[in-house]
Design an enzyme around this catalytic site. Structure first.
Site, mmCIF file in Angstrom:
data_model
loop_
_atom_site.group_PDB
_atom_site.id
_atom_site.type_symbol
_atom_site.label_atom_id
_atom_site.label_comp_id
_atom_site.label_asym_id
_atom_site.label_seq_id
_atom_site.Cartn_x
_atom_site.Cartn_y
_atom_site.Cartn_z
ATOM 1 N N ALA A 15 0.823 -1.144 0.193
ATOM 2 C CA ALA A 15 0.085 -0.017 0.066
ATOM 3 C C ALA A 15 0.757 1.179 0.163
ATOM 4 O O ALA A 15 1.967 1.276 0.677
ATOM 5 C CB ALA A 15 -0.944 -0.082 1.120
ATOM 6 N N SER B 202 1.462 2.224 -5.722
ATOM 7 C CA SER B 202 1.991 3.019 -6.933
ATOM 8 C C SER B 202 3.129 1.718 -7.628
ATOM 9 O O SER B 202 3.038 1.736 -8.921
ATOM 10 C CB SER B 202 2.519 4.285 -6.635
ATOM 11 O OG SER B 202 3.431 4.300 -5.545
ATOM 12 N N ASP C 240 0.834 -9.562 8.280
ATOM 13 C CA ASP C 240 2.283 -9.075 8.719
ATOM 14 C C ASP C 240 3.208 -9.662 7.863
ATOM 15 O O ASP C 240 3.397 -10.520 7.791
ATOM 16 C CB ASP C 240 2.479 -9.472 10.216
ATOM 17 C CG ASP C 240 3.634 -8.928 10.822
ATOM 18 O OD1 ASP C 240 4.486 -8.313 9.986
ATOM 19 O OD2 ASP C 240 3.814 -9.068 11.942
ATOM 20 N N ASP D 120 9.565 -3.178 0.063
ATOM 21 C CA ASP D 120 9.838 -1.642 0.251
ATOM 22 C C ASP D 120 9.297 -1.739 1.740
ATOM 23 O O ASP D 120 7.898 -1.200 2.172
ATOM 24 C CB ASP D 120 8.814 -0.823 -0.762
ATOM 25 C CG ASP D 120 8.854 0.545 -0.413
ATOM 26 O OD1 ASP D 120 10.175 1.044 -0.787
ATOM 27 O OD2 ASP D 120 7.979 1.249 -0.402
ATOM 28 N N CYS E 228 12.464 4.928 2.137
ATOM 29 C CA CYS E 228 12.659 6.201 1.720
ATOM 30 C C CYS E 228 13.482 6.999 2.966
ATOM 31 O O CYS E 228 12.935 8.044 3.358
ATOM 32 C CB CYS E 228 11.520 6.813 1.448
ATOM 33 S SG CYS E 228 10.021 6.570 2.793
#
Length: 765
Positions: free
Chosen positions: A183, A186, A239, A265, A318
């Site tokens: 989620a 993208s 999870d 990610d 990020c």
């Protein structure tokens, strides 16, 4: 409170100091509109990263200057749709040209530029902020275009650095892909595009399983994925650090599912996002990184376990912090004992600027105290700081890891956010999975005995094989774990073709109750009339059709790929599936009047069309314009070729197909397939509003903002409001539907009101 009282209170508020009259400022403290201005300063942040030397020498001021500037807007054109080239052509030759020499609030608007490292000019960036896009009248047309095309799934507004991990994953149509923390979706949409690189193949061999731990965010993920209309995507809710090990049926035998590609990610502190999340300036400390490191390592380890030998896993954050980046990779490489290695991807994205990963770093507490090795950490800090956070002590081992192959993207190099990415390749099984398996003969399970439906477990026993697996000894092999899981499943009687939600009570404590996935039996009387009416090709995979109900009339029919069907049937007890399948047929309330009770759904028409041999009307570009701008055009309004095809056709659902003419390069050069309805004397299309506007824009027709809200299309000859999608076009197979039939989009807080006729009503007669 009455009107007069409200009026008096409003007057009093306006007379107070600091009211709207003096610009929303309060006591000169720098408040605007009631919100304090966030100062983009954090001394601890600067001290930490200067000490770690993540920025090349002499570039610190540019680095900090870039962080204080707003992030440019970026957009990506979806690459697998046949319309991608047309959208790119439309953007470059129409909208971008209109932005040339344009000034907004005294600032010259820079024309959007392609990202140099993204293939085929399918990603662009601009200095236009969202605020300017929304408020500037000169840019209103461009803004409407972006919003509408985003809703249609033809454009994705995505941060530039977020596009990097899927590209480095290097996925192909035959790959089985797991997106562990997917989620809002993208990156998942990029992976789906890669599966459908060849649009002539409706069912690629590969699939994407997109997972997220947050139940509500899963529905946002569904909404994103649905825009691309793929039968090869499944959204699950687990999870990621203990995501269940799945199995597939291979020639009648159960085998563990290992993925060819895994995107990892992970959740992170997000200090690379300071340009858009300005709260980070105020809240940043090293504590977030210290708290997240363990979770990130567990997720990466679980991903590595489920990767096939020779497969590729991309780990990304990020965050710029080595505790979340290199420390996780180094620890994972160390515990893999050579099973994993960092791939050199320096040449895979030419044009992308990056700095190599660090091989030395230190750990700092939130109070600013530094530790260079685990030996220096006092005992009372051992719960907060762990040995895996430090670089390996052995210089040879550290050098063999090649941590310089990690990529760190810094904001000032290409005007982006901050990002970290590492690409891992699996050379052999993880050390704790290397015990020799039992004889293969003992593991063979005949297909007939594959359990398909969950049953409630006896009191005091665990029914969830993923729970059982987690209780096994760490050294147990994959095959042993699978055999034990099979033994749990084989207890009890099952119902064929029904894949229900997991029965575990733990699963029911959060989220919505999911409807089962019910595959249509081969002898179901519902299918032959459909097959006859649309003259479906014998190769049509009817066993891949499913519904979301076990009782009553089947209102919607969905389709999945053969591989996802295999996954669904063999893992119903260990997986919490949120959504899968693409809608291909919808029942008409008055369907019994016609030869077939089911009409085609636009959502799945590009998947279904290759198998349909009847009910097809070939239309011209002018016909498409008429059909999309008028509600129920009479047959006579169509071209003579289309009229001759439709006049003798029986009433019911039809396919309207436009094929581009290569001899007319100025005309639309992408094929269009629309669902429609043939009435007594007229035809109408069943196309969602945003998709309708998309096709009109590709034909060079604009939609006036005033009429857009009413559903009318401002094109030549448009005298009638464009018909909205009927109610049963709203995605009812979006799982977790509440009793009143609301779908996943409503759970995600999205507006799904159709504004159209109920199913069957409003059809042309």
């Amino acid at each position: 409170m009455g009107r007069r009282s409200r009026g008096r209170r409003l007057q009093q508020q306006q007379q107070r100091p600091g009211s709207a009259e003096d610009g929303g400022k309060r006591n000169g403290a720098g408040w605007e509109g009631g919100y304090p201005e966030i100062v983009k300063e954090n001394k601890l942040f600067e001290h930490y990263y200067q000490e770690l030397k993540i920025v090349p020498e002499g570039e610190w001021d540019q680095f900090m200057g870039a962080l204080r500037e707003p992030l440019p807007a970026t957009l990506r054109i979806t690459g697998y749709k046949s319309h991608a080239k047309e959208i790119l052509h439309c953007l470059k030759n129409k909208y971008f040209k209109e932005l040339e020499d344009l000034e907004v609030d005294g600032q010259k608007v820079e024309v959007p530029q392609p990202l140099s490292w993204y293939p085929e000019e399918l990603a662009w960036h601009t200095n236009l902020s969202r605020k300017i896009l929304r408020k500037s009248p000169q840019l209103e047309k461009f803004h409407q275009f972006l919003v509408s095309e985003t809703e249609s799934g033809n454009i994705s507004r995505q941060e530039a650095v977020s596009m990097i991990p899927p590209l480095l994953l290097n996925a192909h149509p035959h790959h089985k892909i797991l997106d562990m923390c997917a989620a809002p979706g993208s990156k998942t949409t990029q992976l789906i595009e890669m599966l459908h690189a060849d649009m002539n193949v409706p069912f690629p061999e590969g699939f994407v399983i997109a997972n997220d731990v947050d139940n509500k965010r899963c529905y946002l993920l569904v909404h994103q994925a649905k825009r691309l209309g793929s039968p090869c995507i499944m959204v699950v809710n687990h999870d990621a650090s203990c995501i269940p090990r799945l199995q597939m049926d291979v020639n009648g035998r159960k085998e563990v599912l290992f993925y060819d590609r895994i995107l990892c990610d992970v959740p992170c502190s997000g200090d690379g996002t300071m340009r858009k999340n300005i709260d980070v300036w105020k809240k940043w400390s090293t504590l977030n990184s210290l708290q997240l490191h363990g979770l990130q390592l567990r997720i990466a380890t679980r991903g590595a376990e489920q990767l096939v030998e020779g497969g590729r896993m991309v780990y990304s954050t990020c965050s710029l912090n080595p505790i979340e980046d290199e420390a996780v990779i180094a620890s994972l490489l160390e515990k893999s004992e050579g099973a994993l290695e960092l791939a050199d991807v320096s040449s895979e994205l030419p044009g992308l600027k990056w700095v190599p990963g660090l091989s030395q770093w230190k750990v700092m507490t939130k109070d600013g105290q530094w530790f260079t090795s685990w030996d220096d950490v006092p005992h009372n800090r051992h719960t907060q700081i762990r040995p895996t956070m430090f670089p390996p002590k052995d210089p040879e081992k550290l050098q063999a890891m090649h941590l310089e192959r990690c990529l760190r993207i810094l904001p000032h190099h290409q005007n982006t956010g901050g990002f970290f990415v590492a690409v891992l390749v699996k050379k052999s099984s993880m050390p704790w999975n290397k015990r020799p398996p039992k004889l293969q003969g003992e593991l063979a399970v005949p297909q007939a005995s594959v359990p398909l439906n969950p049953v409630e477990p006896p009191a005091g026993s665990s029914s969830d094989p993923s729970e059982l697996e987690s209780k096994l000894a760490p050294g147990i092999s994959d095959t042993e774990a699978m055999e034990t899981a099979e033994n749990v499943e084989n207890s009890g009687s099952k119902k064929d073709g029904v894949c229900g939600p997991p029965p575990s009570k733990k699963m029911k404590l959060f989220g919505f109750k999911e409807d089962p996935f019910v595959f249509i039996p081969e002898d179901d009387p519902l299918f032959p009339p459909i097959q006859k009416f649309y003259a479906l090709d014998p190769s049509f995979p009817k066993t891949n059709l499913l519904t979301r109900t076990t009782e009553g009339k089947k209102r919607q029919l969905y389709m999945v790929s053969k591989e996802l069907r295999n996954v669904l049937l063999n893992n119903s007890e260990r997986m919490k599936v949120i959504n899968t399948g693409i809608k291909v047929w919808c029942r008409n309330n008055s369907g019994e009047e016609f030869d077939c009770a089911f009409r085609l759904a636009q959502e799945g028409i590009y998947t279904l069309y290759p198998f349909i041999n009847s009910r097809i009307i070939t239309v011209s570009l002018e016909d498409v314009q008429v059909l999309l701008t008028q509600e129920n055009p009479f047959f006579r309004k169509l071209s003579s070729e289309a009229y001759s095809q439709v006049k003798d056709m029986a009433k019911g659902s039809v396919v309207l197909k436009y094929e581009p003419d290569p001899t007319k390069p100025d005309a639309l050069q992408c094929p269009i397939v629309l669902c429609g309805w043939r009435g007594k004397a007229s035809v109408r299309t069943f196309v969602p509003r945003n998709e309708r506007l998309h096709y009109l824009r590709m034909m060079g027709l604009e939609v006036p903002a005033g009429k857009k809200r009413e559903g009318a299309v401002g094109a030549p000859g448009a005298g009638v409001a464009s018909p909205a999608e009927p109610e049963d076009e709203v995605d009812a197979a979006s799982p977790a539907e509440p009793e009143d039939g609301a779908g996943a989009e409503q759970e995600a807080g999205l507006d799904t009101s159709s504004g159209g006729d109920p199913a069957g009503a409003g059809l042309p007669r």
